[in-house]
Write an enzyme that holds these catalytic residues in place. Sequence first.
Site, mmCIF file in Angstrom:
data_model
loop_
_atom_site.group_PDB
_atom_site.id
_atom_site.type_symbol
_atom_site.label_atom_id
_atom_site.label_comp_id
_atom_site.label_asym_id
_atom_site.label_seq_id
_atom_site.Cartn_x
_atom_site.Cartn_y
_atom_site.Cartn_z
ATOM 1 N N HIS A 91 0.836 -1.200 0.000
ATOM 2 C CA HIS A 91 0.000 0.000 0.000
ATOM 3 C C HIS A 91 0.870 1.248 0.000
ATOM 4 C CE1 HIS A 91 -2.895 2.801 2.279
ATOM 5 N NE2 HIS A 91 -3.135 2.873 0.977
ATOM 6 N N CYS A 106 -0.321 0.449 9.603
ATOM 7 C CA CYS A 106 -0.542 1.822 9.134
ATOM 8 C C CYS A 106 -1.980 2.032 8.682
ATOM 9 C CB CYS A 106 0.412 2.145 7.991
ATOM 10 S SG CYS A 106 2.128 2.162 8.512
ATOM 11 N N HIS A 107 -2.454 1.183 7.771
ATOM 12 C CA HIS A 107 -3.801 1.395 7.251
ATOM 13 C C HIS A 107 -4.619 0.121 7.290
ATOM 14 C CE1 HIS A 107 -1.241 4.527 5.455
ATOM 15 N NE2 HIS A 107 -2.259 5.298 5.744
ATOM 16 N N GLY A 108 -4.143 -0.887 7.987
ATOM 17 C CA GLY A 108 -4.948 -2.069 8.237
ATOM 18 C C GLY A 108 -5.075 -3.011 7.069
#
Lengths: 273, 63
Positions: free
Chosen positions: A218, A237-239
Amino acid sequence: MMSLAARSGAFSPYMQATAVTVAGPLQALVPGVVVKGENNLINPKKQFLCRESLNGQSPKTGPAVTVSINGCAGVRFAHTDIRIPDFSDYRRPEVLDPSKSSQESSESRRIFSYLVTGATTVVGVYTAKTVVSQFVSSMSASADVLALSKIEVKLSDIPEGKNMTFKWRGKPLFVRHRTEKEIATEVGVNIAELRDPQHDNDRVIKPSWVIVLGVCTHLGCVPIANAGDYGGYYCPCHGSHYDASGRIRKGPAPLNLEVPYYEFIDDETVMVG
Amino acid sequence: MALTKTVYNLLFRRTSTFAVTIMVGAILFERVFDQGGDAIFEQMNRGKLWTHIQHNYEKEGEE
């Protein structure tokens, strides 16, 4: 003062302080040619007095028109004193004699010429090849860079079910020793429901060992091992959730974790890079 | 003389075979020249190179 002397032209002999004769700038007509003996066309001993004596002084060839019984009209004095250049130092010994036929020696001379040409070209080709390969090989990575680009991992240090992280080319490298249960789960995953469809067999060489780059596809965070909904990797960080084969299952990441090139040296060791 | 004549007729007479001869000759010359140079270098540095003293430091079966 020197320029004045040089430019004064006709007066220069009177303006010079010395009267020593030095060699003039006039050069021989055919420079650089070896001259072996004079070969003048005219006979200098013959008296140069009358028309009859001139008859012997003139060259025997060329345009000559007779206007009287014993007179030669086309008397040419020019160029009769030019020396004939002697090129015998530059000739091959076979063709030194002008009266001998060069036909018999033509073959050996030709073979010699071709041999010299061929040998020179061979050396030239070798030189050109060496120079080009030197330049090309100077563009490739040097040995110290190449030595750092590989990492050897001792697999016996990693127990089953554990993940170890190594630094490889400035990036984290995950080496995971999978259990039989994880292998069975990952092999059985339906490819159709994956975001980046890739079978587990395509991502591993030996099913027990998963080797992936620890960089989330990502935004490049480092995922946490043995975490997340699928028991593989989880990016905090963003799952993004990755499974035990490093494939993206849930979250914003678009691609599976990257698999570097690696090979098993033996049962204990793997070489990455 | 007969040998050179045969060589000329076989290899040098045609431009095509002449070019092939030069290429093959260059390959052979490269091998001879490079290996000869290496041999001379090793002869002049006998006993100084790692390949010459390697057996003093590395035992058999150990790496």
